[in-house]
Design a protein around this motif. Structure first.
Motif, PDB file in Angstrom:
ATOM      1  N   LEU A   1      -3.360 -12.146 -31.479  1.00 59.76           N
ATOM      2  CA  LEU A   1      -4.012 -11.526 -30.424  1.00 59.76           C
ATOM      3  C   LEU A   1      -3.999 -12.041 -29.023  1.00 59.76           C
ATOM      4  N   TRP A   2      -4.212 -13.310 -29.188  1.00 63.59           N
ATOM      5  CA  TRP A   2      -4.258 -13.958 -27.681  1.00 63.59           C
ATOM      6  C   TRP A   2      -2.822 -13.962 -27.308  1.00 63.59           C
ATOM      7  N   ARG A   3      -1.842 -14.293 -28.072  1.00 59.75           N
ATOM      8  CA  ARG A   3      -0.398 -14.139 -27.266  1.00 59.75           C
ATOM      9  C   ARG A   3      -0.376 -12.920 -26.869  1.00 59.75           C
ATOM     10  N   GLU A   4      -0.530 -11.939 -27.510  1.00 60.82           N
ATOM     11  CA  GLU A   4      -0.258 -10.607 -26.838  1.00 60.82           C
ATOM     12  C   GLU A   4      -1.178 -10.171 -25.783  1.00 60.82           C
ATOM     13  N   TYR A   5      -2.493 -10.516 -25.613  1.00 55.70           N
ATOM     14  CA  TYR A   5      -3.181 -10.536 -24.637  1.00 55.70           C
ATOM     15  C   TYR A   5      -2.632 -11.108 -23.461  1.00 55.70           C
ATOM     16  N   LYS A   6      -2.292 -12.466 -23.507  1.00 50.01           N
ATOM     17  CA  LYS A   6      -1.569 -13.171 -22.373  1.00 50.01           C
ATOM     18  C   LYS A   6      -0.542 -12.379 -22.005  1.00 50.01           C
ATOM     19  N   ALA A   7       0.603 -11.956 -22.961  1.00 48.20           N
ATOM     20  CA  ALA A   7       1.787 -11.223 -22.286  1.00 48.20           C
ATOM     21  C   ALA A   7       1.485 -10.150 -21.701  1.00 48.20           C
ATOM     22  N   GLU A   8       0.423  -9.195 -22.360  1.00 48.35           N
ATOM     23  CA  GLU A   8       0.056  -7.983 -21.573  1.00 48.35           C
ATOM     24  C   GLU A   8      -0.307  -7.937 -20.112  1.00 48.35           C
ATOM     25  N   TYR A   9      -0.848  -9.267 -19.939  1.00 47.94           N
ATOM     26  CA  TYR A   9      -1.256  -9.305 -18.665  1.00 47.94           C
ATOM     27  C   TYR A   9      -0.274 -10.413 -17.784  1.00 47.94           C
ATOM     28  N   GLY A  10       0.959 -10.515 -18.356  1.00 52.92           N
ATOM     29  CA  GLY A  10       1.996 -11.347 -17.727  1.00 52.92           C
ATOM     30  C   GLY A  10       1.567 -12.793 -17.511  1.00 52.92           C
ATOM     31  N   GLN A  11       0.904 -13.577 -18.289  1.00 56.75           N
ATOM     32  CA  GLN A  11       0.527 -14.684 -18.172  1.00 56.75           C
ATOM     33  C   GLN A  11       1.108 -15.756 -19.372  1.00 56.75           C
TER      34      GLN A  11
ATOM     35  N   THR B   1     -13.582 -15.583 -22.388  1.00 61.44           N
ATOM     36  CA  THR B   1     -13.441 -15.241 -23.604  1.00 61.44           C
ATOM     37  C   THR B   1     -14.173 -13.506 -23.633  1.00 61.44           C
ATOM     38  N   ALA B   2     -14.883 -13.481 -22.688  1.00 59.21           N
ATOM     39  CA  ALA B   2     -15.515 -11.991 -22.455  1.00 59.21           C
ATOM     40  C   ALA B   2     -14.312 -11.040 -22.244  1.00 59.21           C
ATOM     41  N   ARG B   3     -13.292 -11.497 -21.288  1.00 61.12           N
ATOM     42  CA  ARG B   3     -12.269 -10.712 -20.925  1.00 61.12           C
ATOM     43  C   ARG B   3     -11.114 -10.662 -22.193  1.00 61.12           C
ATOM     44  N   PHE B   4     -11.319 -11.520 -23.053  1.00 61.03           N
ATOM     45  CA  PHE B   4     -10.386 -11.406 -24.376  1.00 61.03           C
ATOM     46  C   PHE B   4     -11.074 -10.377 -25.123  1.00 61.03           C
ATOM     47  N   LEU B   5     -12.390 -10.386 -25.442  1.00 58.01           N
ATOM     48  CA  LEU B   5     -13.325  -9.624 -26.206  1.00 58.01           C
ATOM     49  C   LEU B   5     -13.057  -7.957 -25.899  1.00 58.01           C
TER      50      LEU B   5
ATOM     51  N   VAL C   1     -10.555 -12.567 -14.414  1.00 58.13           N
ATOM     52  CA  VAL C   1      -9.746 -11.316 -14.487  1.00 58.13           C
ATOM     53  C   VAL C   1      -9.070 -11.301 -15.932  1.00 58.13           C
ATOM     54  N   PRO C   2      -8.753  -9.982 -16.260  1.00 55.64           N
ATOM     55  CA  PRO C   2      -7.900  -9.853 -17.422  1.00 55.64           C
ATOM     56  C   PRO C   2      -6.637 -10.837 -17.714  1.00 55.64           C
ATOM     57  N   GLY C   3      -6.599 -11.327 -18.547  1.00 61.67           N
ATOM     58  CA  GLY C   3      -5.391 -12.319 -18.897  1.00 61.67           C
ATOM     59  C   GLY C   3      -5.657 -13.861 -18.273  1.00 61.67           C
ATOM     60  N   GLN C   4      -6.894 -14.198 -17.746  1.00 65.27           N
ATOM     61  CA  GLN C   4      -7.004 -15.424 -17.499  1.00 65.27           C
ATOM     62  C   GLN C   4      -7.456 -16.158 -18.454  1.00 65.27           C
ATOM     63  N   GLY C   5      -7.429 -17.506 -18.654  1.00 65.22           N
ATOM     64  CA  GLY C   5      -7.906 -18.446 -19.492  1.00 65.22           C
ATOM     65  C   GLY C   5      -6.566 -18.986 -20.335  1.00 65.22           C
ATOM     66  N   ASP C   6      -7.021 -20.200 -21.145  1.00 65.53           N
ATOM     67  CA  ASP C   6      -5.993 -20.935 -21.788  1.00 65.53           C
ATOM     68  C   ASP C   6      -6.390 -20.674 -23.434  1.00 65.53           C
ATOM     69  N   ARG C   7      -7.597 -20.374 -23.900  1.00 67.79           N
ATOM     70  CA  ARG C   7      -7.581 -20.241 -25.410  1.00 67.79           C
ATOM     71  C   ARG C   7      -8.612 -19.050 -25.450  1.00 67.79           C
ATOM     72  N   TRP C   8      -8.659 -18.227 -26.711  1.00 67.09           N
ATOM     73  CA  TRP C   8      -9.699 -17.333 -26.937  1.00 67.09           C
ATOM     74  C   TRP C   8     -10.917 -17.633 -27.022  1.00 67.09           C
ATOM     75  N   ASP C   9     -11.135 -18.979 -27.450  1.00 68.29           N
ATOM     76  CA  ASP C   9     -12.797 -19.334 -27.448  1.00 68.29           C
ATOM     77  C   ASP C   9     -13.006 -20.475 -26.312  1.00 68.29           C
TER      78      ASP C   9
END
Ligand SMILES: *[C@@H]1O[C@H](CO)[C@@H](O)[C@H](O)[C@H]1NC(C)=O
Ligand SMILES: *[C@@H]1O[C@H](CO)[C@@H](O)[C@H](O)[C@H]1NC(C)=O
Ligand SMILES: [Zn+2]
Length: 238
Positions: free
Chosen positions: A228-238, A187-191, A173-181
């Motif tokens: 981008l990765w930090r903002e992505y995690k923040a956006e989904y509250g993770q 990574t698909a959700r991050f893309l 789901v969006p926001g899941q994962g530990d690293r962009w790569d």
């Protein structure tokens, strides 16, 4: 199709129409110039029989053409043939092997495990289509001459599944994962998030033809990948 508005315009319109038809038939010819081959090497095994009954060679060839167009036009935006990886055929082998669902090898070959097909519980045709979106992306994507992180390469392949509406149950789901790569669905959700910032982001594939630099993210979105990765995690509250 519209009729010419006045008789005096007819010759010119016909000429334009003729020209358009000529160009579009050349265009479609160019698109369908790839040969799609399906080789059923395990026809008499349970997985091979299931392939024949529930998927079949005609459906496989048809979907390969659709997937190919989706990859080129919808996601990679390679309208100019010179941007595309030179591939003149794609071969799908249905074979008996263990340890993976499918594997893409050489320039244009995909082995699909008949053992996997045999054991799959659910709509096999749907699952097989999803699998082909992933594997065919490997055939057509650039990987920076091997310099792109493998997690990104796998992420692009799973992004194709996601965009095509073939994300299987259990997909991140969006926001899941530990690293962009991290790879695959993470990574698909991050893309997908990056695509929200810069529309058509995954056409980044074009930049990955000869090399890969992490600054491509910043060139396309205006932000470094870590931000981008930090903002992505923040956006989904993770
Ligand atoms: C696979 O091959 C077998 C025999 O080689 C054939 O009977 C079967 O129809 C083939 N399956 C498909 C989907 O063409
Ligand atoms: C895929 O199957 C073919 C046999 O048809 C074999 O030669 C090839 O090594 C296989 N590729 C991989 C990566 O296992
Ligand atoms: Zn893969």
């Amino acid at each position: 199709m519209h009729a010419p508005s006045s008789p005096t315009m007819a010759p010119k319109s016909s000429f334009i129409l003729y020209t358009l038809l000529t160009f579009s038939s050349l265009f479609f010819h160019a698109i369908s110039a790839i040969d799609y081959n399906v080789i059923n090497e395990t026809a008499n095994t349970p997985g091979g029989i299931r392939f024949t009954n529930e998927i079949g060679i005609p459906y496989t060839k048809q979907i390969m053409g659709e997937i190919n167009n989706f990859i080129w036009f919808n996601v990679f935006q390679q309208n100019d043939p010179s941007d595309r990886k030179p591939v003149d055929s794609v071969n799908v082998y249905i074979l008996e092997f263990d340890g993976a669902e499918a594997i893409t090898w050489g320039n244009n070959n995909i082995n699909v495990s008949s053992i996997y097909l045999k054991g799959y519980e659910g709509d096999l045709k749907w699952e097989f289509t999803s699998l082909l979106y992933h594997e065919m992306t490997h055939v057509f994507q650039w990987n920076g001459e091997g310099h792109a992180p493998i997690g990104l390469v796998e992420g692009v392949a799973d992004y194709m599944i996601l965009k095509a509406g073939y994300a299987p149950p259990g997909f991140a789901v969006p926001g899941q994962g530990d690293r962009w790569d991290q790879g695959y669905d993470f990574t698909a959700r991050f893309l997908e998030y990056c695509d929200g910032i810069s529309a058509g982001f995954v056409a980044l594939n074009k930049k990955m033809r000869f090399d890969f630099y992490v600054k491509y993210f910043e060139e396309l979105t205006g932000k470094p990948v870590d931000q981008l990765w930090r903002e992505y995690k923040a956006e989904y509250g993770q």
